[in-house]
Design an enzyme around this catalytic site. Sequence first.
Site, PDB file in Angstrom:
ATOM      1  NE  ARG A 253      -1.458   1.763  11.819  1.00  0.00           N
ATOM      2  CZ  ARG A 253      -0.537   1.215  11.050  1.00  0.00           C
ATOM      3  NH1 ARG A 253       0.710   1.637  11.111  1.00  0.00           N
ATOM      4  NH2 ARG A 253      -0.843   0.241  10.231  1.00  0.00           N
TER       5      ARG A 253
ATOM      6  CG  ASP B 290      -4.325   0.665  10.785  1.00  0.00           C
ATOM      7  OD1 ASP B 290      -4.443   0.730  12.021  1.00  0.00           O
ATOM      8  OD2 ASP B 290      -3.918  -0.356  10.204  1.00  0.00           O
TER       9      ASP B 290
ATOM     10  CG  ASP C 141      -1.964  -1.097   1.188  1.00  0.00           C
ATOM     11  OD1 ASP C 141      -2.243  -1.588   0.084  1.00  0.00           O
ATOM     12  OD2 ASP C 141      -2.492  -1.464   2.257  1.00  0.00           O
TER      13      ASP C 141
ATOM     14  CB  SER D  49      -3.086  -6.505   4.782  1.00  0.00           C
ATOM     15  OG  SER D  49      -2.733  -5.304   5.407  1.00  0.00           O
TER      16      SER D  49
HETATM   17  N1  ARG Z   1      -7.522  -5.122  12.808  1.00  0.00           N
HETATM   18  C1  ARG Z   1      -6.375  -4.643  13.495  1.00  0.00           C
HETATM   19  C2  ARG Z   1      -6.592  -3.237  13.961  1.00  0.00           C
HETATM   20  O1  ARG Z   1      -7.446  -2.574  13.441  1.00  0.00           O
HETATM   21  C3  ARG Z   1      -5.125  -4.812  12.722  1.00  0.00           C
HETATM   22  C4  ARG Z   1      -4.935  -3.913  11.556  1.00  0.00           C
HETATM   23  C5  ARG Z   1      -3.735  -4.325  10.818  1.00  0.00           C
HETATM   24  N2  ARG Z   1      -3.373  -3.381   9.832  1.00  0.00           N
HETATM   25  C6  ARG Z   1      -2.845  -3.746   8.667  1.00  0.00           C
HETATM   26  N3  ARG Z   1      -2.505  -2.811   7.857  1.00  0.00           N
HETATM   27  N4  ARG Z   1      -2.690  -4.996   8.351  1.00  0.00           N
HETATM   28  O2  ARG Z   1      -5.913  -2.790  14.832  1.00  0.00           O
END
Ligand code: ARG
Length: 418
Positions: free
Chosen positions: A98, A127, A17, A179
């Site tokens: 984050r 995110d 990404d 991912s």
């Molecule tokens: N679902 C998890 C969260 O919202 C993990 C997100 C993982 N992000 C990624 N870019 N794979 O915290």
Amino acid sequence: MTKNIDKILLAYSGGLDTSVSIKWLKEKYSAEIVTYTADLGQQDLDKKALKDKAIATGASETIIEDLTQEFISEYVFPALQAGALYEGKYPLATALARPLIAARMAEHAKKIGADAVAHGCTGKGNDQVRFETSFNALNPELEVIAPLRDWGFTTREDEIDYAKENNIPVQATKDSPNSIDENLWGISVECGKLEDPWQEPPANAYQWTRDIPDTPDQPTYLTISFKEGIPIGINGEALNPADLVAKLNKIGSTYGVGRIDMVENRLVGIKSREIYEAPAATILLTAHQDLSSLVLDRESLHYKETIQSKYSEMVYYGLWFSPLRAALQNFFTTLQGKITGKVKLKLFQGQCQVVGRKSESNSLYDEGLATYDENDTFDHGSAAGFIKLWSLPLKVAASCEQNQQQKETKANKSIKAI
Ligand code: ARG
């Protein structure tokens, strides 16, 4: 008039990404792209390769900084003290990282004179919310661009094709388009085969922890020392926060501890199947909770449990820099002064079990009160009086109901008699 965007600071992991985002931003804005990467303890982070890849993809400059200690001390340990687990399972590794990345990016953007910050999150995830909510909370003037969301590809496969056409090397393939987000508190994996919540995760989906058949035949024991709510040592060896977490990840992984497979509720309303590996988080959350049971008074302990889930939601929802998260944090902080002591754990075949706990200074456990042998100091007589008063309201209510029933039976009889 929209402001001129000549320089963009992009959050960059080197994954699909964010790599694709460099190209897109550069083409769309004809702007200079500076990438920002935080070292949060992700394994195998090759800074040189990351830098080379960013430059080869079109960035003019890269910023890579080590935030591991800050991440663990200022974000992870406060969450540990709050017993933070989203929906009772996810230790929030990605969600905790984050706001820190956003805070550092807001600072760097100012320093380098960037007109905007950008991230490579899609419109379906949490995110994007975490980044942008944090940017808005810290610098409301900052322009934010989300290339993948705002002029996004329809499918991940399209994105992979675009990367190939533009000579951007990517790890994800169409067969395994997982991912992944990783830091010292855990690794989060989604997409690909995991999208079918009925299907067992393929063997390669787990990257840190051993499969149970590959774990040792004998258990291992660990003693974790806490000082005022902070884990400070393993088996008597003092360790700084990041080293302690790294060591527990290593031991936990060997014993297959910390795998989580769940369907979770994203903030944007989607249910999503995710898997996580978080050995250190699992061990430390278990140990901290157990020591809390020994040293906290009953009411504080129970009250803490009622707000843990609210706190976890705030973190998951990207509200780290919010007044309520801060206020809840203060509540947890006031309890930590008591959380000094040791917890003994047994790791075996994926399990992490507490087998002992002690606190020289703050244990509220009184063996004299608890014992059933001749050393018993408990005043048994006082229990009878206690129960009398404890159950008094129920007794009064029950008598009232009985009287009412008797009156009704009498009235029914006299009606029949007429
Ligand atoms: N679902 C998890 C969260 O919202 C993990 C997100 C993982 N992000 C990624 N870019 N794979 O915290």
